[in-house]
Design a protein around this motif. Structure first.
Motif, PDB file in Angstrom:
ATOM      1  N   ALA A 159       0.848  -1.197   0.000  1.00  0.00           N
ATOM      2  CA  ALA A 159       0.000   0.000   0.000  1.00  0.00           C
ATOM      3  C   ALA A 159       0.878   1.239   0.000  1.00  0.00           C
ATOM      4  CB  ALA A 159      -0.914  -0.002   1.215  1.00  0.00           C
ATOM      5  N   GLN A 160       0.622   2.131  -0.951  1.00  0.00           N
ATOM      6  CA  GLN A 160       1.343   3.394  -1.047  1.00  0.00           C
ATOM      7  C   GLN A 160       0.395   4.528  -0.701  1.00  0.00           C
ATOM      8  OE1 GLN A 160       4.475   3.788  -1.610  1.00  0.00           O
ATOM      9  NE2 GLN A 160       5.114   1.770  -2.326  1.00  0.00           N
ATOM     10  N   PRO A 161       0.668   5.249   0.394  1.00  0.00           N
ATOM     11  CA  PRO A 161      -0.213   6.364   0.757  1.00  0.00           C
ATOM     12  C   PRO A 161      -0.059   7.532  -0.210  1.00  0.00           C
ATOM     13  CG  PRO A 161       1.706   6.310   2.190  1.00  0.00           C
ATOM     14  CD  PRO A 161       1.792   5.081   1.337  1.00  0.00           C
ATOM     15  N   GLY A 162      -1.036   8.399  -0.213  1.00  0.00           N
ATOM     16  CA  GLY A 162      -0.961   9.591  -1.059  1.00  0.00           C
ATOM     17  C   GLY A 162      -2.057   9.624  -2.095  1.00  0.00           C
ATOM     18  N   ARG A 163      -1.903  10.580  -3.010  1.00  0.00           N
ATOM     19  CA  ARG A 163      -2.917  10.768  -4.040  1.00  0.00           C
ATOM     20  C   ARG A 163      -2.348  10.694  -5.448  1.00  0.00           C
ATOM     21  NH1 ARG A 163      -7.679  13.037  -2.231  1.00  0.00           N
ATOM     22  NH2 ARG A 163      -7.726  13.658  -0.030  1.00  0.00           N
ATOM     23  N   GLY A 164      -1.045  10.426  -5.591  1.00  0.00           N
ATOM     24  CA  GLY A 164      -0.432  10.385  -6.910  1.00  0.00           C
ATOM     25  C   GLY A 164      -0.758   9.115  -7.672  1.00  0.00           C
ATOM     26  N   PRO A 165      -0.169   8.968  -8.888  1.00  0.00           N
ATOM     27  CA  PRO A 165      -0.456   7.796  -9.725  1.00  0.00           C
ATOM     28  C   PRO A 165       0.030   6.483  -9.116  1.00  0.00           C
ATOM     29  CG  PRO A 165       1.349   9.105 -10.639  1.00  0.00           C
ATOM     30  CD  PRO A 165       0.739   9.915  -9.544  1.00  0.00           C
ATOM     31  N   ASP A 166       1.002   6.562  -8.216  1.00  0.00           N
ATOM     32  CA  ASP A 166       1.530   5.345  -7.596  1.00  0.00           C
ATOM     33  C   ASP A 166       0.878   5.036  -6.252  1.00  0.00           C
ATOM     34  OD1 ASP A 166       3.316   4.907  -9.687  1.00  0.00           O
ATOM     35  OD2 ASP A 166       4.854   6.189  -8.766  1.00  0.00           O
ATOM     36  N   SER A 167      -0.090   5.842  -5.848  1.00  0.00           N
ATOM     37  CA  SER A 167      -0.740   5.630  -4.555  1.00  0.00           C
ATOM     38  C   SER A 167      -1.753   4.491  -4.650  1.00  0.00           C
ATOM     39  CB  SER A 167      -1.438   6.914  -4.101  1.00  0.00           C
ATOM     40  OG  SER A 167      -2.483   7.244  -4.997  1.00  0.00           O
ATOM     41  N   GLY A 168      -2.193   4.038  -3.484  1.00  0.00           N
ATOM     42  CA  GLY A 168      -3.172   2.959  -3.440  1.00  0.00           C
ATOM     43  C   GLY A 168      -2.542   1.615  -3.158  1.00  0.00           C
ATOM     44  N   ALA A 169      -3.348   0.566  -3.236  1.00  0.00           N
ATOM     45  CA  ALA A 169      -2.905  -0.790  -2.937  1.00  0.00           C
ATOM     46  C   ALA A 169      -2.670  -1.565  -4.230  1.00  0.00           C
ATOM     47  CB  ALA A 169      -3.952  -1.500  -2.086  1.00  0.00           C
ATOM     48  N   ARG A 170      -1.535  -2.268  -4.266  1.00  0.00           N
ATOM     49  CA  ARG A 170      -1.168  -3.011  -5.469  1.00  0.00           C
ATOM     50  C   ARG A 170      -0.829  -4.452  -5.096  1.00  0.00           C
ATOM     51  NH1 ARG A 170       3.944  -3.368  -7.532  1.00  0.00           N
ATOM     52  NH2 ARG A 170       4.582  -1.645  -6.178  1.00  0.00           N
ATOM     53  N   ILE A 171      -1.305  -5.410  -5.897  1.00  0.00           N
ATOM     54  CA  ILE A 171      -1.003  -6.822  -5.682  1.00  0.00           C
ATOM     55  C   ILE A 171       0.453  -7.079  -6.074  1.00  0.00           C
ATOM     56  CG2 ILE A 171      -1.602  -9.191  -6.308  1.00  0.00           C
ATOM     57  CD1 ILE A 171      -3.779  -7.822  -4.754  1.00  0.00           C
ATOM     58  N   VAL A 172       1.189  -7.753  -5.196  1.00  0.00           N
ATOM     59  CA  VAL A 172       2.601  -8.045  -5.467  1.00  0.00           C
ATOM     60  C   VAL A 172       2.894  -9.501  -5.104  1.00  0.00           C
ATOM     61  CG1 VAL A 172       3.360  -5.673  -5.040  1.00  0.00           C
ATOM     62  CG2 VAL A 172       3.311  -7.317  -3.147  1.00  0.00           C
ATOM     63  N   ARG A 173       4.107  -9.915  -5.440  1.00  0.00           N
ATOM     64  CA  ARG A 173       4.590 -11.235  -5.020  1.00  0.00           C
ATOM     65  C   ARG A 173       5.865 -11.014  -4.218  1.00  0.00           C
ATOM     66  NH1 ARG A 173       4.858 -14.446 -10.621  1.00  0.00           N
ATOM     67  NH2 ARG A 173       5.916 -12.507 -11.154  1.00  0.00           N
ATOM     68  N   ASN A 174       5.758 -11.091  -2.905  1.00  0.00           N
ATOM     69  CA  ASN A 174       6.912 -10.864  -2.039  1.00  0.00           C
ATOM     70  C   ASN A 174       6.897 -11.880  -0.885  1.00  0.00           C
ATOM     71  OD1 ASN A 174       9.183  -9.717  -0.888  1.00  0.00           O
ATOM     72  ND2 ASN A 174       8.035  -8.161   0.211  1.00  0.00           N
ATOM     73  N   PRO A 175       7.075 -13.181  -1.229  1.00  0.00           N
ATOM     74  CA  PRO A 175       6.942 -14.202  -0.181  1.00  0.00           C
ATOM     75  C   PRO A 175       8.119 -14.285   0.777  1.00  0.00           C
ATOM     76  CG  PRO A 175       7.576 -15.228  -2.250  1.00  0.00           C
ATOM     77  CD  PRO A 175       7.333 -13.770  -2.553  1.00  0.00           C
ATOM     78  N   ASP A 176       9.317 -13.898   0.331  1.00  0.00           N
ATOM     79  CA  ASP A 176      10.511 -14.107   1.161  1.00  0.00           C
ATOM     80  C   ASP A 176      10.409 -13.392   2.504  1.00  0.00           C
ATOM     81  OD1 ASP A 176      11.263 -15.297  -1.191  1.00  0.00           O
ATOM     82  OD2 ASP A 176      13.311 -14.555  -1.142  1.00  0.00           O
ATOM     83  N   ASP A 177      10.160 -12.078   2.471  1.00  0.00           N
ATOM     84  CA  ASP A 177      10.090 -11.311   3.710  1.00  0.00           C
ATOM     85  C   ASP A 177       8.943 -11.775   4.592  1.00  0.00           C
ATOM     86  OD1 ASP A 177      12.253  -9.870   2.865  1.00  0.00           O
ATOM     87  OD2 ASP A 177      11.110  -8.111   2.243  1.00  0.00           O
ATOM     88  N   ALA A 178       7.792 -12.043   3.966  1.00  0.00           N
ATOM     89  CA  ALA A 178       6.612 -12.428   4.739  1.00  0.00           C
ATOM     90  C   ALA A 178       6.823 -13.769   5.433  1.00  0.00           C
ATOM     91  CB  ALA A 178       5.392 -12.497   3.821  1.00  0.00           C
ATOM     92  N   LEU A 179       7.327 -14.743   4.692  1.00  0.00           N
ATOM     93  CA  LEU A 179       7.526 -16.068   5.281  1.00  0.00           C
ATOM     94  C   LEU A 179       8.634 -16.033   6.327  1.00  0.00           C
ATOM     95  CD1 LEU A 179       6.625 -18.974   5.286  1.00  0.00           C
ATOM     96  CD2 LEU A 179       8.227 -19.446   3.429  1.00  0.00           C
ATOM     97  N   GLY A 180       9.673 -15.251   6.071  1.00  0.00           N
ATOM     98  CA  GLY A 180      10.747 -15.121   7.049  1.00  0.00           C
ATOM     99  C   GLY A 180      10.261 -14.516   8.340  1.00  0.00           C
TER     100      GLY A 180
END
Length: 243
Positions: free
Chosen positions: A68-89
């Motif tokens: 989730a990127q806070p703010g109002r710009g084009p990159d703001s909002g929630a985006r689906i990603v694949r980041n299992p390493d940090d989460a599982l660790g």
């Protein structure tokens, strides 16, 4: 015969939101890189409050499938990603700290993962991956490399070998297991009476592992990796028998 009714299991609102998002991922309607609608749009569509929606999004962010990127710009909002390493660790480290798994459990899993990684890397590792691993080993051998940096480089070395084996899940699990016991390994290295001599011996071991992988001698590399793990990690098990 009368019907025996059972209580209906109720779900909290954010769990219903999670289920809805999961169903869309399973159906292929949401993929990595896709953005979710803004909270002000998504909440009424799902028929939930924005606080319930935020709680669900925080859970997804914790397990590494959303950022989730806070703010109002084009990159703001929630985006689906694949980041299992940090989460599982993070998850494995917490459960290890809580006593869900013992040091002996972690030792045996490390042995299985590392043996598999080095055997497969000897067959499949791209030359650029082995070159990158060699740069890590060279830095580990520098006299100004302290304990913390050495351990960080060593972790990156093992994860890189696992990744070069061609099995993404092996790489993720190797990273998670390594991170979960990292504080103990770091403490053991910091307690070495002669850090320079210890670092030299460990680095020579990494050089030999890399040489065997380059030469395609996977079985020998696997044996050497297991020998090292059972040496250092095995010592930790003996020092913490109650873990």
């Amino acid at each position: 015969m009368p019907v025996e009714w059972q209580p209906v299991r109720q779900s909290r609102t954010h769990e219903l939101v999670l289920r809805s998002i999961e169903e869309r991922v399973f159906a292929g309607e949401l993929k990595a890189g896709d953005r979710l609608p803004p909270e002000r749009e998504l909440a009424p569509v799902l028929g939930v409050s924005r606080s319930a929606l935020r709680e669900a999004l925080r859970v997804l962010e914790t397990i590494g499938v959303l950022v989730a990127q806070p703010g109002r710009g084009p990159d703001s909002g929630a985006r689906i990603v694949r980041n299992p390493d940090d989460a599982l660790g993070r998850l494995l480290r917490l459960h290890f700290a809580l006593g869900s798994y013992s040091l002996h459990d972690m030792l045996e899993v490390r042995v299985v993962l590392e043996r598999s990684s080095f055997e497969a890397a000897a067959r499949h590792a791209p030359a650029e991956d082995l070159d990158a691993a060699e740069q890590l080993v060279l830095r580990m051998g520098e006299p100004d490399t302290g304990v913390t940096e050495f351990d960080d480089l060593d972790t990156r070395f093992h994860v890189l070998i696992a990744r070069s084996s061609g099995n993404a899940l092996t790489s993720t699990l190797t990273s998670a297991v390594r991170e979960s016991v990292r504080p103990l390994i770091l403490r053991a290295l910091e307690g070495a009476e002669d850090w320079a001599a210890t670092a030299t011996a460990l680095n020579a071991h990494r050089q030999e592992l890399l040489r065997l992988v380059r030469e395609g001698r996977g079985a020998e590399a696997a044996d050497l990796a297991e020998q090292h793990i059972r040496g250092l990690h095995g010592t930790l098990v003996e020092e913490n028998p109650g873990e």
